[in-house]
Design a protein around this motif. Structure first.
Motif, PDB file in Angstrom:
ATOM      1  N   TYR A 174     -63.480 102.152 -11.254  1.00 49.87           N
ATOM      2  CA  TYR A 174     -64.038 103.561 -10.754  1.00 49.87           C
ATOM      3  C   TYR A 174     -64.912 103.578 -12.017  1.00 49.87           C
ATOM      4  CZ  TYR A 174     -59.876 105.675  -7.806  1.00 49.87           C
ATOM      5  OH  TYR A 174     -58.843 105.655  -7.843  1.00 49.87           O
ATOM      6  N   LYS A 175     -65.052 103.262 -13.095  1.00 51.97           N
ATOM      7  CA  LYS A 175     -65.745 103.072 -13.744  1.00 51.97           C
ATOM      8  C   LYS A 175     -67.824 101.733 -13.275  1.00 51.97           C
ATOM      9  CE  LYS A 175     -63.840 104.544 -18.229  1.00 51.97           C
ATOM     10  NZ  LYS A 175     -63.656 104.117 -19.717  1.00 51.97           N
ATOM     11  N   PHE A 176     -66.656 101.048 -13.077  1.00 48.80           N
ATOM     12  CA  PHE A 176     -67.232  99.823 -12.353  1.00 48.80           C
ATOM     13  C   PHE A 176     -68.353 100.000 -10.870  1.00 48.80           C
ATOM     14  CE2 PHE A 176     -67.578  95.966  -8.577  1.00 48.80           C
ATOM     15  CZ  PHE A 176     -68.264  95.511 -10.287  1.00 48.80           C
ATOM     16  N   LEU A 177     -67.414 101.101 -10.477  1.00 45.65           N
ATOM     17  CA  LEU A 177     -67.667 101.322  -8.926  1.00 45.65           C
ATOM     18  C   LEU A 177     -69.340 101.856  -9.168  1.00 45.65           C
ATOM     19  CD1 LEU A 177     -65.351 101.532  -6.959  1.00 45.65           C
ATOM     20  CD2 LEU A 177     -67.037 100.154  -6.792  1.00 45.65           C
ATOM     21  N   ILE A 178     -69.492 102.781 -10.471  1.00 45.58           N
ATOM     22  CA  ILE A 178     -70.461 104.098 -10.635  1.00 45.58           C
ATOM     23  C   ILE A 178     -71.184 103.536 -10.980  1.00 45.58           C
ATOM     24  CG2 ILE A 178     -70.941 105.742 -12.171  1.00 45.58           C
ATOM     25  CD1 ILE A 178     -67.790 106.774 -12.225  1.00 45.58           C
ATOM     26  N   VAL A 179     -71.331 102.426 -11.959  1.00 44.97           N
ATOM     27  CA  VAL A 179     -72.217 101.815 -12.926  1.00 44.97           C
ATOM     28  C   VAL A 179     -73.196 100.751 -11.550  1.00 44.97           C
ATOM     29  CG1 VAL A 179     -73.414  99.182 -14.154  1.00 44.97           C
ATOM     30  CG2 VAL A 179     -71.099 101.194 -15.108  1.00 44.97           C
ATOM     31  N   VAL A 180     -72.268 100.384 -10.633  1.00 43.83           N
ATOM     32  CA  VAL A 180     -72.889  99.194  -9.432  1.00 43.83           C
ATOM     33  C   VAL A 180     -73.765 100.454  -8.767  1.00 43.83           C
ATOM     34  CG1 VAL A 180     -71.990  97.964  -7.267  1.00 43.83           C
ATOM     35  CG2 VAL A 180     -70.839  97.378  -8.978  1.00 43.83           C
ATOM     36  N   PHE A 181     -73.400 101.985  -8.263  1.00 43.72           N
ATOM     37  CA  PHE A 181     -73.425 102.634  -7.634  1.00 43.72           C
ATOM     38  C   PHE A 181     -74.651 103.048  -8.124  1.00 43.72           C
ATOM     39  CE2 PHE A 181     -74.655 107.397  -6.544  1.00 43.72           C
ATOM     40  CZ  PHE A 181     -74.939 107.304  -4.922  1.00 43.72           C
ATOM     41  N   VAL A 182     -75.373 103.124  -9.662  1.00 43.69           N
ATOM     42  CA  VAL A 182     -76.445 104.003 -10.243  1.00 43.69           C
ATOM     43  C   VAL A 182     -77.221 102.365 -10.210  1.00 43.69           C
ATOM     44  CG1 VAL A 182     -77.101 103.671 -12.542  1.00 43.69           C
ATOM     45  CG2 VAL A 182     -74.811 105.106 -11.356  1.00 43.69           C
ATOM     46  N   ILE A 183     -76.978 101.429 -10.473  1.00 49.38           N
ATOM     47  CA  ILE A 183     -77.624  99.889 -10.402  1.00 49.38           C
ATOM     48  C   ILE A 183     -78.390 100.084  -8.922  1.00 49.38           C
ATOM     49  CG2 ILE A 183     -78.369  97.145 -10.082  1.00 49.38           C
ATOM     50  CD1 ILE A 183     -75.399  97.590 -12.738  1.00 49.38           C
ATOM     51  N   MET A 184     -77.603 100.474  -7.870  1.00 45.29           N
ATOM     52  CA  MET A 184     -77.926 100.095  -6.575  1.00 45.29           C
ATOM     53  C   MET A 184     -79.226 101.512  -6.020  1.00 45.29           C
ATOM     54  SD  MET A 184     -75.181  99.355  -4.340  1.00 45.29           S
ATOM     55  CE  MET A 184     -75.677 100.045  -2.643  1.00 45.29           C
ATOM     56  N   VAL A 185     -79.052 102.637  -7.011  1.00 48.28           N
ATOM     57  CA  VAL A 185     -79.908 103.330  -6.967  1.00 48.28           C
ATOM     58  C   VAL A 185     -80.952 103.691  -7.184  1.00 48.28           C
ATOM     59  CG1 VAL A 185     -80.307 106.101  -7.179  1.00 48.28           C
ATOM     60  CG2 VAL A 185     -77.786 105.708  -6.225  1.00 48.28           C
ATOM     61  N   VAL A 186     -81.373 102.771  -8.607  1.00 50.74           N
ATOM     62  CA  VAL A 186     -82.497 102.128  -9.553  1.00 50.74           C
ATOM     63  C   VAL A 186     -82.921 101.246  -8.855  1.00 50.74           C
ATOM     64  CG1 VAL A 186     -82.922 101.443 -11.400  1.00 50.74           C
ATOM     65  CG2 VAL A 186     -81.375 103.160 -11.615  1.00 50.74           C
ATOM     66  N   ILE A 187     -82.913 100.371  -8.273  1.00 44.28           N
ATOM     67  CA  ILE A 187     -83.058  99.590  -7.534  1.00 44.28           C
ATOM     68  C   ILE A 187     -83.705 100.072  -6.252  1.00 44.28           C
ATOM     69  CG2 ILE A 187     -83.090  97.112  -6.254  1.00 44.28           C
ATOM     70  CD1 ILE A 187     -81.038  96.329  -8.413  1.00 44.28           C
ATOM     71  N   SER A 188     -82.907 100.948  -5.392  1.00 45.76           N
ATOM     72  CA  SER A 188     -83.914 101.175  -4.814  1.00 45.76           C
ATOM     73  C   SER A 188     -85.411 101.802  -4.924  1.00 45.76           C
ATOM     74  CB  SER A 188     -82.482 102.052  -3.103  1.00 45.76           C
ATOM     75  OG  SER A 188     -82.484 102.860  -4.333  1.00 45.76           O
ATOM     76  N   TYR A 189     -84.809 102.888  -5.935  1.00 46.52           N
ATOM     77  CA  TYR A 189     -85.976 103.570  -6.535  1.00 46.52           C
ATOM     78  C   TYR A 189     -86.679 102.518  -6.638  1.00 46.52           C
ATOM     79  CZ  TYR A 189     -89.424 106.526  -8.918  1.00 46.52           C
ATOM     80  OH  TYR A 189     -90.603 106.743  -9.581  1.00 46.52           O
ATOM     81  N   MET A 190     -87.171 101.834  -7.188  1.00 43.05           N
ATOM     82  CA  MET A 190     -87.955 100.214  -7.648  1.00 43.05           C
ATOM     83  C   MET A 190     -89.095  99.803  -6.232  1.00 43.05           C
ATOM     84  SD  MET A 190     -86.422  98.739 -10.350  1.00 43.05           S
ATOM     85  CE  MET A 190     -87.380  97.062 -10.817  1.00 43.05           C
TER      86      MET A 190
END
Length: 125
Positions: free
Chosen positions: A103-119
């Motif tokens: 679950y921690k790994f999935l949360i980190v991946v989700f946050v990275i995806m949000v940051v990349i999409s924002y960029m």
């Protein structure tokens, strides 16, 4: 000293012998491998004078090793993330991580995806 050699239940060679450290105990040792078994002198006398000694030693050895192996399986798996033991029911997908680490790994991946999409979104504005 002329001692009898028996077939070792572990390696199968005729290298098993009985050693008597005191008047109450008998040690079975193999000259070829690391097999060792201690027992009372009465138990050894009963075992030695029964037919099929080597078959009984093999049966006892197989029972002992089966218990040890099943005990190892009962302890569970080790998570590659947090290095803690966990049971099969707490296993995440692919069986390498516990559910908490998964679950921690999935949360980190989700946050990275949000940051990349924002960029990416900011680049096109």
């Amino acid at each position: 000293m002329n001692e009898e050699l028996y077939e070792c239940p572990k390696c199968g060679k005729k290298a098993l012998y009985a050693e008597y450290p005191d008047e109450y105990e008998v040690w079975l040792k193999c000259r070829e491998c690391d097999y060792f078994r201690g027992m009372s002198k009465a138990e050894w006398h009963k075992l030695k004078n029964s037919p099929n000694l080597e078959k009984k030693l093999l049966k006892n050895y197989l029972e002992e090793t089966k218990e040890e192996k099943s005990g190892e399986k009962e302890t569970g798996h080790v998570c590659r993330g947090c290095k803690k033991s966990f049971e099969r029911k707490d296993m995440g997908p692919f069986g390498f991580f516990c559910k908490k680490c998964w679950y921690k790994f999935l949360i980190v991946v989700f946050v990275i995806m949000v940051v990349i999409s924002y960029m990416v979104w900011m680049m096109f504005i």
